[in-house]
Structure formats: structure tokens, C-alpha cells
Design a protein around this motif. Sequence first.
Motif, PDB file in Angstrom:
ATOM      1  N   SER A 221       0.823  -1.198   0.000  1.00 61.95           N
ATOM      2  CA  SER A 221       0.000   0.000   0.000  1.00 61.95           C
ATOM      3  C   SER A 221       0.861   1.254   0.000  1.00 61.95           C
ATOM      4  CB  SER A 221      -0.914   0.021   1.228  1.00 61.95           C
ATOM      5  OG  SER A 221      -1.526   1.289   1.349  1.00 61.95           O
ATOM      6  N   PRO A 222       0.736   2.108  -1.018  1.00 64.29           N
ATOM      7  CA  PRO A 222       1.439   3.399  -0.995  1.00 64.29           C
ATOM      8  C   PRO A 222       1.060   4.268   0.200  1.00 64.29           C
ATOM      9  CG  PRO A 222       0.636   2.913  -3.204  1.00 64.29           C
ATOM     10  CD  PRO A 222       0.026   1.894  -2.295  1.00 64.29           C
ATOM     11  N   TRP A 223      -0.148   4.052   0.771  1.00 66.96           N
ATOM     12  CA  TRP A 223      -0.536   4.836   1.933  1.00 66.96           C
ATOM     13  C   TRP A 223       0.436   4.604   3.087  1.00 66.96           C
ATOM     14  CZ3 TRP A 223      -3.496   8.031  -0.191  1.00 66.96           C
ATOM     15  CH2 TRP A 223      -4.554   7.670  -1.020  1.00 66.96           C
ATOM     16  N   GLN A 224       0.808   3.353   3.289  1.00 68.27           N
ATOM     17  CA  GLN A 224       1.766   3.056   4.350  1.00 68.27           C
ATOM     18  C   GLN A 224       3.129   3.669   4.039  1.00 68.27           C
ATOM     19  OE1 GLN A 224       1.830  -1.173   5.048  1.00 68.27           O
ATOM     20  NE2 GLN A 224       0.215  -1.020   6.592  1.00 68.27           N
ATOM     21  N   VAL A 225       3.525   3.624   2.772  1.00 70.34           N
ATOM     22  CA  VAL A 225       4.791   4.246   2.389  1.00 70.34           C
ATOM     23  C   VAL A 225       4.788   5.725   2.754  1.00 70.34           C
ATOM     24  CG1 VAL A 225       6.294   4.844   0.460  1.00 70.34           C
ATOM     25  CG2 VAL A 225       5.229   2.586   0.548  1.00 70.34           C
ATOM     26  N   ALA A 226       3.674   6.410   2.471  1.00 69.38           N
ATOM     27  CA  ALA A 226       3.579   7.836   2.780  1.00 69.38           C
ATOM     28  C   ALA A 226       3.710   8.081   4.277  1.00 69.38           C
ATOM     29  CB  ALA A 226       2.251   8.399   2.266  1.00 69.38           C
ATOM     30  N   ALA A 227       3.056   7.258   5.086  1.00 72.65           N
ATOM     31  CA  ALA A 227       3.105   7.437   6.536  1.00 72.65           C
ATOM     32  C   ALA A 227       4.505   7.172   7.081  1.00 72.65           C
ATOM     33  CB  ALA A 227       2.084   6.518   7.205  1.00 72.65           C
ATOM     34  N   VAL A 228       5.161   6.119   6.580  1.00 74.51           N
ATOM     35  CA  VAL A 228       6.512   5.802   7.031  1.00 74.51           C
ATOM     36  C   VAL A 228       7.483   6.900   6.598  1.00 74.51           C
ATOM     37  CG1 VAL A 228       8.429   4.180   6.777  1.00 74.51           C
ATOM     38  CG2 VAL A 228       6.107   3.321   7.125  1.00 74.51           C
ATOM     39  N   ALA A 229       7.335   7.380   5.353  1.00 74.25           N
ATOM     40  CA  ALA A 229       8.200   8.459   4.868  1.00 74.25           C
ATOM     41  C   ALA A 229       8.033   9.718   5.715  1.00 74.25           C
ATOM     42  CB  ALA A 229       7.899   8.757   3.404  1.00 74.25           C
ATOM     43  N   GLU A 230       6.796  10.024   6.085  1.00 74.18           N
ATOM     44  CA  GLU A 230       6.547  11.199   6.933  1.00 74.18           C
ATOM     45  C   GLU A 230       7.245  11.036   8.280  1.00 74.18           C
ATOM     46  OE1 GLU A 230       4.482  14.980   7.511  1.00 74.18           O
ATOM     47  OE2 GLU A 230       4.685  13.713   5.737  1.00 74.18           O
ATOM     48  N   ALA A 231       7.201   9.833   8.838  1.00 73.99           N
ATOM     49  CA  ALA A 231       7.849   9.585  10.125  1.00 73.99           C
ATOM     50  C   ALA A 231       9.367   9.725  10.011  1.00 73.99           C
ATOM     51  CB  ALA A 231       7.481   8.193  10.638  1.00 73.99           C
ATOM     52  N   VAL A 232       9.944   9.160   8.955  1.00 69.32           N
ATOM     53  CA  VAL A 232      11.388   9.261   8.755  1.00 69.32           C
ATOM     54  C   VAL A 232      11.794  10.714   8.552  1.00 69.32           C
ATOM     55  CG1 VAL A 232      13.310   8.639   7.229  1.00 69.32           C
ATOM     56  CG2 VAL A 232      11.621   6.914   7.875  1.00 69.32           C
ATOM     57  N   ASP A 233      10.983  11.456   7.782  1.00 65.76           N
ATOM     58  CA  ASP A 233      11.273  12.873   7.557  1.00 65.76           C
ATOM     59  C   ASP A 233      11.292  13.639   8.881  1.00 65.76           C
ATOM     60  OD1 ASP A 233      10.935  15.227   5.178  1.00 65.76           O
ATOM     61  OD2 ASP A 233      10.258  15.786   7.176  1.00 65.76           O
ATOM     62  N   CYS A 234      10.283  13.451   9.684  1.00 64.11           N
ATOM     63  CA  CYS A 234      10.188  14.192  10.944  1.00 64.11           C
ATOM     64  C   CYS A 234      11.292  13.809  11.929  1.00 64.11           C
ATOM     65  CB  CYS A 234       8.828  13.940  11.594  1.00 64.11           C
ATOM     66  SG  CYS A 234       7.443  14.659  10.698  1.00 64.11           S
ATOM     67  N   ARG A 235      11.692  12.565  11.900  1.00 62.31           N
ATOM     68  CA  ARG A 235      12.649  12.060  12.897  1.00 62.31           C
ATOM     69  C   ARG A 235      14.104  12.239  12.466  1.00 62.31           C
ATOM     70  NH1 ARG A 235      14.833  11.161  16.830  1.00 62.31           N
ATOM     71  NH2 ARG A 235      14.652   9.479  18.360  1.00 62.31           N
ATOM     72  N   CYS A 236      14.375  12.114  11.163  1.00 62.43           N
ATOM     73  CA  CYS A 236      15.753  11.995  10.692  1.00 62.43           C
ATOM     74  C   CYS A 236      16.222  13.154   9.831  1.00 62.43           C
ATOM     75  CB  CYS A 236      15.920  10.696   9.896  1.00 62.43           C
ATOM     76  SG  CYS A 236      15.359   9.220  10.770  1.00 62.43           S
ATOM     77  N   HIS A 237      15.366  14.162   9.618  1.00 55.03           N
ATOM     78  CA  HIS A 237      15.718  15.222   8.666  1.00 55.03           C
ATOM     79  C   HIS A 237      17.005  15.969   9.000  1.00 55.03           C
ATOM     80  CE1 HIS A 237      14.610  18.765  11.083  1.00 55.03           C
ATOM     81  NE2 HIS A 237      13.643  18.022  11.575  1.00 55.03           N
ATOM     82  N   PRO A 238      17.458  16.067  10.274  1.00 53.30           N
ATOM     83  CA  PRO A 238      18.729  16.778  10.497  1.00 53.30           C
ATOM     84  C   PRO A 238      19.910  16.147   9.765  1.00 53.30           C
ATOM     85  CG  PRO A 238      17.520  16.626  12.553  1.00 53.30           C
ATOM     86  CD  PRO A 238      16.803  15.753  11.566  1.00 53.30           C
ATOM     87  N   THR A 239      19.801  14.878   9.375  1.00 49.38           N
ATOM     88  CA  THR A 239      20.902  14.218   8.666  1.00 49.38           C
ATOM     89  C   THR A 239      20.823  14.415   7.153  1.00 49.38           C
ATOM     90  OG1 THR A 239      19.792  12.074   8.267  1.00 49.38           O
ATOM     91  CG2 THR A 239      20.797  12.406  10.419  1.00 49.38           C
ATOM     92  N   PHE A 240      19.676  14.857   6.637  1.00 44.65           N
ATOM     93  CA  PHE A 240      19.487  14.897   5.188  1.00 44.65           C
ATOM     94  C   PHE A 240      20.504  15.801   4.501  1.00 44.65           C
ATOM     95  CE2 PHE A 240      14.622  13.930   5.367  1.00 44.65           C
ATOM     96  CZ  PHE A 240      14.915  12.648   5.813  1.00 44.65           C
ATOM     97  N   CYS A 241      20.685  17.027   5.057  1.00 45.47           N
ATOM     98  CA  CYS A 241      21.559  17.991   4.398  1.00 45.47           C
ATOM     99  C   CYS A 241      22.994  17.486   4.334  1.00 45.47           C
ATOM    100  CB  CYS A 241      21.500  19.335   5.116  1.00 45.47           C
ATOM    101  SG  CYS A 241      19.989  20.260   4.800  1.00 45.47           S
ATOM    102  N   ALA A 242      23.496  16.921   5.431  1.00 46.40           N
ATOM    103  CA  ALA A 242      24.869  16.412   5.439  1.00 46.40           C
ATOM    104  C   ALA A 242      25.042  15.298   4.423  1.00 46.40           C
ATOM    105  CB  ALA A 242      25.235  15.931   6.837  1.00 46.40           C
ATOM    106  N   ASP A 243      24.057  14.402   4.345  1.00 45.50           N
ATOM    107  CA  ASP A 243      24.131  13.306   3.378  1.00 45.50           C
ATOM    108  C   ASP A 243      24.105  13.848   1.946  1.00 45.50           C
ATOM    109  OD1 ASP A 243      24.133  11.532   5.483  1.00 45.50           O
ATOM    110  OD2 ASP A 243      21.986  11.118   5.369  1.00 45.50           O
ATOM    111  N   TRP A 244      23.221  14.827   1.701  1.00 40.82           N
ATOM    112  CA  TRP A 244      23.114  15.397   0.359  1.00 40.82           C
ATOM    113  C   TRP A 244      24.391  16.149  -0.010  1.00 40.82           C
ATOM    114  CZ3 TRP A 244      23.274  20.250  -1.856  1.00 40.82           C
ATOM    115  CH2 TRP A 244      22.766  20.356  -3.151  1.00 40.82           C
TER     116      TRP A 244
END
Length: 451
Positions: free
Chosen positions: A94-117
Motif C-alpha cells: 500500500s502506498p498509503w503506508q509508504v507515505a506514513a513511514v516516509a513522513e515519520a522518517v522525515d520528521c525524525r531523521c531530517h537533520p541528517t538529510f543535508c549532510a548526506d546530500w
Amino acid sequence: MGALAISTVAPMDLADLQNKLRESVSWWAVMQHLVAAWRSRPNPADDPWAGPDELFAQLGELMCTIEDQLGVIEPGGPTEAQIELICSALEEDSPWQVAAVAEAVDCRCHPTFCADWLAEHEAGEFTPAVGELYPVPTWQGSKDWEYSRNPINFTLRPNEFPHIRAYDPTAGFTTPVEIVLYPTAAIELDAALATFSKLATVHPNREWAELSMTDGGSAFPVGPTPENQLAVIQAGVDAALDDGAQLVVVPELAVTAEHAEALREWLSDRQPHAVVVTGSYHAVVDGEPANCAEFIVGSHGPIVHRKIVPFIDQTPGAQPSREGIVPGPRRVRVLVGSGYRFATVICKDFLDDDVRHALARAGVNVVAVPAMSRSMDSYPAEVDGYVLDSQGAAAVANNPGERPNGSAIVPGFVFGQPRRGRTSVVQPFKLTPYVSIFTLGEDEAHCIPIE
């Protein structure tokens, strides 16, 4: 968690997604795979957050569960246990679950995104391909500031997440504006804005007669005439830096190309921990008359923004005049740091809806606007709108102080900041050359005479 109450979309290749997640070495890679799976759903218009209450409640429960269970997010990427937690949460196609999991990862892990990028884009300038993902920051303000709007709710689109944008130079634009990202300045930008709290604007000229400009016709080149102009501006920038400003903005057409070069050399010797916009100047670029603004951060730069929207003056009772330049490419250049995005646009550029939309889409949360405007009436409202959309800070530096006929004193600056209530601060031009200093969180600026 049981199956979602509503699953109206076609199955996706869950096993393939889980395999890609298990191969991911960074949270940015995890997020890219989740977003790619979500964006490939059969009906791209589906928005789970606008669905029935039962679906929304289950998605919210899944988000909270994943956020809680992810635990401590350490540098260096996800652990095997964290990846397996995410994979196990995707228990049906279900893409719905993907959206919910992605939202959780975004909220929890976003401080690492810029360094990785940034690790993937270490050199030169970078323009994303259409559809390519890039991270945007959360505002890095003091705990004492009040958000004027929750930044994670900003322009949340069905295909995106709070700290992720998908590059599209046409979506939402009347006339497209390109984004060019500069990751090479990340270290300097982070150092300059590490304790970001003060913005400054330099105002060297009171009278319109101090500029080589005639009323009427096509104005080019326009520039300052006082022999001590460079010395006054240098003294103003010096005073602002000594006062602790981390962003200093010199106004539009307050310098010549030669002045800008001299300021560049002086700043190279001074090495301030600040972003300095050395004003704009008229010059011939590739055979075309242009208006160019340079900005420097630490030892990096200059990066040059070419004005997109020339001024046209149709003041009642005065002969119409226009800026005699060829508009530059519809392009915004953005310095990228781990917590900040910085850009400069010139005067009327900022009043262009598409340019401001491009700034917001790029995640720009600090913007400098050198201006030479006979009327500043439009700027406070547009600065307020920019602050609401970006949770960013803005500094508009205007010069000279009098209208051409001396009939009125125009505002010298507009500062914007993210807070409830009064987001923009405007004050009239002073009688002599001066520097305005604005501390974020306050209600007015203080001014320093240029000696």
C-alpha cells in the motif's frame, strides 16, 4: 499494526522497495527510496492526509509508532535494526503506508538529510534535474522566538514531505524560475550563520543627485558619483561587522564594478564570519547591459546574481523612465548549508511572485535584497509573505533616502523575521550616511552613523 481501513490503489512492488531500503547507507537514501515509491503510485493525485478520518487516524498512528521506535538517530546512517523496523512497518502493498513511514522518517531523521546530500554534491554549482529530490532545512531560530507558522506544514504537497522538495521549475509558476544550488559554500555559510541573530544594511547616500541618473528615458549606466563612496561603504560594512552582524547588505547601484572588486579584495583580507552582499552595479555582461549583485561568505565567492526584473518608473507628474538593462536569466542562486539556504535578489526581483515562489521552493530561509526604490510601499507585505512561507529572515537595503524631487523621505530598510504579530520592521531613512542593525526577536533596528 493491522491493514489500513481503505486501500484503493493498485499493489506496488513491496519486496523491491524493502531490498532497496536494506541496501541504504544513509537516511537520505532511505528517504529517496520511500519518496520514489510513493510518487510512483498509480494515482498521483491521491492525498492520504486529505482522506477519510479513519484512514487519517491509522496513518497518524503508524507515523507516531515509527517515530517512537526509531530511537536515537546517530551520525553515520541507519542501523540494521532501524531498517528492519521500517521494512516491517510496510506490511502490505500500500502506498498509503509508504507515505506514513516516509513522513515519520522525515520528521525524525531530517537533520541528517543535508549532510548526506552535501556529501554527494561537494563541488561546483548544481541544478537539480526535473523530479530530482533535494533537502530543505528547518528554521534554526532561538527558542525564544515564536513561529509565525509551523514550518513542517509549509506547502505540503501530495508528492513531497516537510524537508524534501522535488525539483520542478514549472510547477506553480506563471513564468519558470530556475534554482541553482551552491553546496561548496556549506562550511563557510554554517560558520557565518552559526549564531545568526543580527542583520545589517548600509545606507551611503541621502540625495538622488548623488547617483548618475537622469529622470526619463532608459537609464544605463547608473552609479554613485561621490568620490568618497567606496570609503563610506567600507566604513559602513566595517561598523556592521564590528557590531556583530552576520549578514550585511549594501544597496542596489550603490557601487560600481570597480568598487565591488575593491570590496571583494578588502573582505578577502578581513575574512569576516559573515555573509556580505557588496551591493549591485551596472555593467556590460556578454555584450548586454546588466545589473549585477555580488555576495560573499567567508573566503567563498563572489557569486553573482543578475537582475531579472528591471525597474520602470511611472510616477505621476514625472517623465517615465526605465532601467536600460537586458533582464538576466530567470535564475536564483542559492548557497546551501546544513541549516540555512541563502540567496540574493535585486529590488524588483523580490516583488515578482515567481521569484519569491522559487526562493520558497529552494528552502531559502535567509534572503538579502539590495534596492534602489522611490517607493517601498510594496515591500513590507511581500516580506511578511516570504517570512510566512519560508520561516526565514529578510533584509531589504534601500538607497538613496530622498525621492528625486526631495518631496519625501523613503524607508531605508525592511527587515523580516519569523514571529507572531509584527514580522516586518520598517524605519525612515536617516539624515546622514548610516548603518542599520536589526537583532532578530526585537521590534526595531538601531542605527550607527558612518564616520
